[in-house]
Design a protein around this motif. Structure first.
Motif, PDB file in Angstrom:
ATOM      1  N   GLU A 218       8.126  -9.114   1.465  1.00  0.00           N
ATOM      2  CA  GLU A 218       6.939  -8.678   0.731  1.00  0.00           C
ATOM      3  C   GLU A 218       5.991  -7.896   1.644  1.00  0.00           C
ATOM      4  OE1 GLU A 218       5.056 -11.690  -1.616  1.00  0.00           O
ATOM      5  OE2 GLU A 218       3.618 -10.293  -2.516  1.00  0.00           O
ATOM      6  N   ARG A 219       5.824  -8.383   2.882  1.00  0.00           N
ATOM      7  CA  ARG A 219       4.978  -7.626   3.828  1.00  0.00           C
ATOM      8  C   ARG A 219       5.561  -6.245   4.105  1.00  0.00           C
ATOM      9  NH1 ARG A 219       4.987 -12.498   6.581  1.00  0.00           N
ATOM     10  NH2 ARG A 219       6.265 -11.645   8.246  1.00  0.00           N
TER      11      ARG A 219
ATOM     12  N   THR B 195       1.654 -15.907  -0.358  1.00  0.00           N
ATOM     13  CA  THR B 195       3.092 -15.692  -0.570  1.00  0.00           C
ATOM     14  C   THR B 195       3.695 -14.720   0.431  1.00  0.00           C
ATOM     15  OG1 THR B 195       2.697 -13.831  -2.067  1.00  0.00           O
ATOM     16  CG2 THR B 195       2.878 -16.012  -3.053  1.00  0.00           C
ATOM     17  N   ALA B 196       2.858 -13.886   1.019  1.00  0.00           N
ATOM     18  CA  ALA B 196       3.364 -12.908   1.975  1.00  0.00           C
ATOM     19  C   ALA B 196       3.128 -13.354   3.408  1.00  0.00           C
ATOM     20  CB  ALA B 196       2.708 -11.541   1.722  1.00  0.00           C
ATOM     21  N   MET B 197       2.705 -14.588   3.591  1.00  0.00           N
ATOM     22  CA  MET B 197       2.456 -15.123   4.937  1.00  0.00           C
ATOM     23  C   MET B 197       3.601 -16.061   5.327  1.00  0.00           C
ATOM     24  SD  MET B 197      -0.239 -13.879   6.284  1.00  0.00           S
ATOM     25  CE  MET B 197      -0.692 -15.034   7.592  1.00  0.00           C
ATOM     26  N   PRO B 198       3.850 -16.179   6.624  1.00  0.00           N
ATOM     27  CA  PRO B 198       4.929 -17.078   7.067  1.00  0.00           C
ATOM     28  C   PRO B 198       4.652 -18.511   6.625  1.00  0.00           C
ATOM     29  CG  PRO B 198       4.168 -15.694   8.878  1.00  0.00           C
ATOM     30  CD  PRO B 198       3.198 -15.490   7.755  1.00  0.00           C
ATOM     31  N   LEU B 199       5.728 -19.215   6.297  1.00  0.00           N
ATOM     32  CA  LEU B 199       5.633 -20.649   6.021  1.00  0.00           C
ATOM     33  C   LEU B 199       5.324 -21.387   7.312  1.00  0.00           C
ATOM     34  CD1 LEU B 199       8.714 -21.301   3.740  1.00  0.00           C
ATOM     35  CD2 LEU B 199       6.307 -21.625   3.151  1.00  0.00           C
ATOM     36  N   ALA B 200       4.638 -22.494   7.172  1.00  0.00           N
ATOM     37  CA  ALA B 200       4.397 -23.336   8.343  1.00  0.00           C
ATOM     38  C   ALA B 200       5.742 -23.738   8.943  1.00  0.00           C
ATOM     39  CB  ALA B 200       3.608 -24.570   7.944  1.00  0.00           C
ATOM     40  N   ILE B 201       5.785 -23.874  10.254  1.00  0.00           N
ATOM     41  CA  ILE B 201       7.051 -24.067  10.941  1.00  0.00           C
ATOM     42  C   ILE B 201       7.737 -25.360  10.520  1.00  0.00           C
ATOM     43  CG2 ILE B 201       6.233 -25.292  13.006  1.00  0.00           C
ATOM     44  CD1 ILE B 201       7.948 -23.073  14.518  1.00  0.00           C
TER      45      ILE B 201
ATOM     46  N   ALA C  90       8.810 -13.833   2.586  1.00  0.00           N
ATOM     47  CA  ALA C  90       7.481 -13.292   2.819  1.00  0.00           C
ATOM     48  C   ALA C  90       7.543 -12.025   3.656  1.00  0.00           C
ATOM     49  CB  ALA C  90       6.604 -14.348   3.493  1.00  0.00           C
TER      50      ALA C  90
ATOM     51  N   SER D 142      15.767 -17.892   0.606  1.00  0.00           N
ATOM     52  CA  SER D 142      15.361 -16.521   0.896  1.00  0.00           C
ATOM     53  C   SER D 142      14.777 -15.812  -0.321  1.00  0.00           C
ATOM     54  CB  SER D 142      16.547 -15.727   1.424  1.00  0.00           C
ATOM     55  OG  SER D 142      17.494 -15.580   0.391  1.00  0.00           O
TER      56      SER D 142
ATOM     57  N   ASN E 116      12.317 -14.716  -3.019  1.00  0.00           N
ATOM     58  CA  ASN E 116      10.873 -14.713  -3.129  1.00  0.00           C
ATOM     59  C   ASN E 116      10.500 -14.371  -4.570  1.00  0.00           C
ATOM     60  OD1 ASN E 116       8.141 -14.396  -2.981  1.00  0.00           O
ATOM     61  ND2 ASN E 116       8.171 -13.181  -1.112  1.00  0.00           N
TER      62      ASN E 116
ATOM     63  N   TYR F  59      -3.265 -10.565   3.652  1.00  0.00           N
ATOM     64  CA  TYR F  59      -2.067 -10.853   2.865  1.00  0.00           C
ATOM     65  C   TYR F  59      -2.270 -12.112   2.037  1.00  0.00           C
ATOM     66  CZ  TYR F  59       0.346  -7.767   6.176  1.00  0.00           C
ATOM     67  OH  TYR F  59       0.731  -6.711   6.945  1.00  0.00           O
TER      68      TYR F  59
ATOM     69  N   ASP G  35      13.699 -10.784   4.386  1.00  0.00           N
ATOM     70  CA  ASP G  35      13.738 -11.796   3.334  1.00  0.00           C
ATOM     71  C   ASP G  35      12.361 -12.411   3.110  1.00  0.00           C
ATOM     72  OD1 ASP G  35      16.449 -11.770   2.562  1.00  0.00           O
ATOM     73  OD2 ASP G  35      16.949 -12.704   4.473  1.00  0.00           O
TER      74      ASP G  35
ATOM     75  N   TYR H 213       3.190 -16.614  13.685  1.00  0.00           N
ATOM     76  CA  TYR H 213       4.395 -16.327  12.896  1.00  0.00           C
ATOM     77  C   TYR H 213       5.087 -17.569  12.362  1.00  0.00           C
ATOM     78  CZ  TYR H 213       4.188 -11.367  13.781  1.00  0.00           C
ATOM     79  OH  TYR H 213       3.809 -10.067  13.794  1.00  0.00           O
ATOM     80  N   GLN H 214       4.712 -18.724  12.865  1.00  0.00           N
ATOM     81  CA  GLN H 214       5.253 -19.989  12.367  1.00  0.00           C
ATOM     82  C   GLN H 214       6.781 -19.954  12.262  1.00  0.00           C
ATOM     83  OE1 GLN H 214       3.547 -22.820  11.607  1.00  0.00           O
ATOM     84  NE2 GLN H 214       1.530 -22.069  12.142  1.00  0.00           N
ATOM     85  N   SER H 215       7.266 -20.320  11.081  1.00  0.00           N
ATOM     86  CA  SER H 215       8.709 -20.458  10.900  1.00  0.00           C
ATOM     87  C   SER H 215       9.451 -19.121  10.931  1.00  0.00           C
ATOM     88  CB  SER H 215       8.986 -21.129   9.550  1.00  0.00           C
ATOM     89  OG  SER H 215       8.460 -20.333   8.512  1.00  0.00           O
ATOM     90  N   GLU H 216       8.718 -18.010  10.827  1.00  0.00           N
ATOM     91  CA  GLU H 216       9.409 -16.722  10.804  1.00  0.00           C
ATOM     92  C   GLU H 216       9.716 -16.183  12.195  1.00  0.00           C
ATOM     93  OE1 GLU H 216       8.137 -13.558   8.277  1.00  0.00           O
ATOM     94  OE2 GLU H 216       7.267 -14.934   6.821  1.00  0.00           O
TER      95      GLU H 216
END
Lengths: 449, 449, 449
Positions: free
Chosen positions: B241-242, C34-40, B238, C47, C49, C31, B236, B361-364
């Motif tokens: 997209e990766r 938009t393709a990087m993890p969101l901050a925690i 980001a 979900s 994108n 990347y 799902d 990886y933060q929130s992912e």
């Protein structure tokens, strides 16, 4: 020496038709509001355009029409140019004509509004004469085919309007209005163009080669894969998801059944490519009209099993009988792939409609069976008064298929008579199923084989 | 004279299996809530159905399964009907079985909820026996293939559950659970069915013709094009997209590498269609397990280069060695396309997991490596306690591939033994790689060639 | 005996190029956000994108590049391995190179941001050398083709930057920057590599077989079906919907016209597969630059009719003349499919631009013709001052195509000279249009035919 298989005058007429289309587009067609620029002072609604959310499904249907139908018909050993080429020719002509014909039935202020929806409808309309073409494959000139498709699409649009907007039948995947219409229209034309009784034996070119059978599998597999898009494209929300699920399961069950029944009834228990290429798809047709109803997975699978069985038995026993007794050749067996499975779908729709309740369908009842809710929209003219009950709706479903058959067969007989008795060039027996009469075929190849 | 290649009784058994499916669907399967009508007094949520947002990717995967796998296996000169036909047959049976088997592992209130997600999972499951089929192509009856696929998919579902939900490994694109499992299961079956040592030489039909090689390219190119959908469909946001970007780049790099290495190691430096048809895709397998990780573009390209190299070298040196020494024929070379690249992917996943940090990886992190966050959801039973560290996760990745290999090879040996020593009809050497034993083949054609 | 058709050293160079790409990806590509993890601690945005909303259209374009172009070029009877294989090889190399080249022109903080958008652009860039390949098909080594594509894509990226960001021309579907550039670059290379005057007659392999012609129709139909995605992928909102509608209608009209004109001008009024395979697509090229403008349905249909006519007449009269008089073989006739229709598109863009008003285009004017609104964004350097008028914009459209032709032809002549006079292996006349010089071809087959 021999006269060319297609007259020049026919092609000239088709060019004139194309130019008439141009003029009609100019006079009557305008972009719908969604496809027009926003006023300069309007708030920007973002780049997302909700109105093209069906675009991926549209593209799936495009593949079905142009690749699916085209390649499915390449199975004849010497008719592959015509199968792929005439599919392209016919579909390109019909989509324009369908935008106009269907548009004329829904004009606003004397203009047709053009949006993605119109070309989705046009692609669906293109399926109709392509189905009929399957019944005639190899036994007409391209001019005959194209002219037939112009008549047929006009009749199709009228019948569809009648079935959906006057009789208010449900037909989500178009089995009644598209498949039954296309199949029986084509069969009626084929009956009119049938060979003299002393020329009824199948020609040696009326069969496949090893390579042409594999080309045909390209058509089969793309039709199989994208069929859920065809059935679900006009459904929304939860009904759309059910249409996808039911079509998928029906196809899967029909496919397993096709292989089994094909082996059981064939010579030496060998599988027959004709069944595999066609009957595997019967599940998609048979579930069409009811694909958005609450069939349950088991309902979809059961419909698939029945469709696969009926279709294979049709190819094995009914088609040879019709060829021998009615001199009706039905080259692709559209009666077994489209005709009978569509009848199954119509019967299934009557059964499920007869059991439909508000308790079960809740808020969707008025979308699926608008005549049952008494909420007649602006376009819906409910026959038989407001608030049809379930039994009555079931009756209308059967009435819908009956009227469709009548119009299709009547229209097909008339069209066939026009193609046969007017100035059209008719093919002779020994010109059947051969590309070389309309196409420049590679010389060396031609001699070799 | 000669006994038919497939027994009638086998087809009858398959029909009974289909009817059992029907009953199981009736007893256990219900539409998920998203596919059911809204209550009549509920507010209309609009026509958009969020739950079908993955539909375009589902359709891409459908093309991969039915067209991609089917046509990739048409490369044998006289086995094109079987390649395309049995793919359709097997996939149609397996998708139903997978909906049931995977559903039984996730039942709610004794029922399986049916939604688009289930048929996406079912299509992915269909890839597993199709991969195994590649190792056996032309050396089994369709009945053997179909029965194998029923056993295999049950085992696959169990192993996948173990790997993802018990060991909590990451496997976004399924290289471990799908590709490695399918390849080594198929190779184990092939080992059990291997020819006697005096019949080990390759038959003259175990090769391509000019036309069949081009048909196979249809399969290759569709698999190539849609592989990003296969790898990203379960990711799902980001991460999705990766998965697209990494798969695309890995495929591109593997393709360039395949051509170069193919030319360098082949006779007279000519390119080999077998490499082009298969090794170009190894990049998609090798990046599968890690496709949603933070590889960077260079990581994806590096994996592609390694995969292309290993795969071509496998075809050039390892496959002939296995045929000569183990009598393991591996018709399509699935070991080189699926097996070894999947091992590369598993090793890569251990390496990248060992370096994964919350900072990166933060929130992912909790989505990708749920066991590392200590947030065990309802279904996740984390082995080795809460809050696995990165090294431990890397160990589990290797453990996951090891258990997968064990179950696949063990299951394959057992299945192969059943296919060989029980009542199944086994093919003789001279019946291999020929359609005409199960198919009605055009007569003239058959004589000509 | 005879020297291999492609030198080993060439393949080694290509491997080095691939490794250089790896290093450049490592140094410069990251990347996108938009393709990087969101901050925690960021709020979950759900979900969905938004940034991958163009993914289905990307996949359509992938099919066009890899299947469409590849199979369209399989029409030669003995060049199918090369057509499909080299398309795959070239596209895989070019997409990586295009991500880098186009990225270097838009770097932020010394890094290239990688997102779905970049690989959409890369796929579009891959079309450019594939078009040129059509002009040269069968008369170069793969090494020559691949090296040409590396030069060409660099020049293409520069020219595109100039046309779109310096001259601010509109070119939604890329007819100017992609089709005209690719066609005339390829023709210029073909002119440099033209045969000696005593070797000018067409070889017997420079034609189709019955089977190869049907393979080519796979390419044609997929290009036809997905062309609306190619033209609309870079347009948004209402402009995107218009791009779909206009492309669809132009293709349909071009197809009908192609069949008619083909029959009228051909020997014995038979249809010619070359026209059907190619000229049917001319409508997609000719509407490309203007596909998002307010053409109206009639405008799109008219452009299609003109394009189909010009393209068929080009194949029938101009190509033979160029072969006879300029010794320019143009194997696939890219001048008729891409070259002339792109010129038509450029002229149409000047005509429509000259009539563009704020009253008509409202809020879209600044997106479509940014130089006309005086709102120059950060990247747009408007030539000729702010607030260009419509006539001036029309002039720039013509200036844009003129500069494109100049750069394409100049670059093609230079590249052709490099391919001819430096150390590259050049093919001899009797090595043309034959797979067997670079491919291991099935032996039996090879003798048979």
């Amino acid at each position: 020496m021999h006269s060319p298989a297609a007259k020049v005058s026919g092609y000239v007429v088709l060019m004139i038709v194309q130019i008439i289309f141009l003029v009609l587009f100019w006079l009557f067609v305008r972009y719908e509001k969604t496809a027009m620029p926003l006023a300069i002072d309007a708030e920007d609604a973002g780049s997302a355009n909700e109105h093209v959310s069906k675009y991926p499904q549209f593209q799936d249907i495009q593949v079905m029409i142009f690749i699916g139908f085209g390649f499915l018909m390449t199975f004849l050993r010497k008719y592959g140019y015509s199968a792929t080429g005439f599919t392209l020719f016919m579909a390109a002509l019909v989509v324009q004509w369908a935008v106009l014909m269907k548009g004329f039935l829904h004009m606003e202020g004397g203009k047709i509004s053009l949006s993605l929806e119109n070309i989705i409808d046009a692609d669906i309309a293109a399926a109709v004469p392509l189905i009929s073409m399957g019944a005639l494959l190899g036994r007409t000139t391209p001019i005959q085919l194209l002219c037939m498709s112009v008549f047929e699409v006009a009749l199709f649009a009228a019948n569809e309007y009648l079935a959906l907007h006057v009789f208010s039948i449900c037909d989500c995947g178009g089995s009644i209005t598209v498949h039954a219409f296309g199949a029986y229209f084509g069969l009626a034309v084929a009956l009119m163009l049938r060979p003299a009784s002393d020329q009824n034996e199948a020609g040696k070119l009326e069969g496949a080669s090893y390579t042409s059978d594999i080309f045909a599998m390209i058509g089969t597999t793309f039709l199989w894969v994208y069929w859920p898009s065809f059935n679900s494209v006009l459904a929304d929300g939860a009904g759309g998801e059910r249409a996808i699920l039911n079509t998928f399961l029906s196809l899967a069950a029909a496919t397993v059944t096709t292989f089994v029944v094909s082996a059981l009834v064939s010579h030496e228990n060998k599988l027959d490519m004709v069944h595999v290429q066609n009957s595997t798809l019967a599940g998609g047709v048979a579930v069409g009209t009811v694909c958005n109803l609450l069939l349950g997975a088991h309902g979809a699978v059961l419909i698939g099993i029945i469709a696969g069985t009926v279709s294979v038995l049709g190819y094995r026993y009914l088609t040879p009988w019709m060829t021998a007794n009615l001199r009706l050749h039905d080259t692709c067996g559209v009666h077994n792939l489209h005709g009978m499975p569509a009848l199954i779908s119509a019967i299934a729709s009557a059964i499920y409609a007869s059991m439909a309740t508000v308790g079960e369908y809740q808020s969707e009842l008025q979308d699926i069976f608008p005549a049952m809710m008494g909420t007649n929209g602006t376009e819906t003219k409910i026959m038989g008064g407001l608030g049809r009950n379930a039994t009555s709706q079931a009756g209308y479903q059967l009435f819908g298929i009956a009227v469709t058959l009548l119009i299709a067969i009547g229209g097909g007989i008339l069209t066939g008579a026009v193609l046969k008795y007017t100035n059209f060039r008719n093919l002779k027996k020994d010109e059947h199923h051969q590309d070389e009469h309309y196409w420049e075929v590679p010389a060396a190849e031609n001699k070799e084989e």
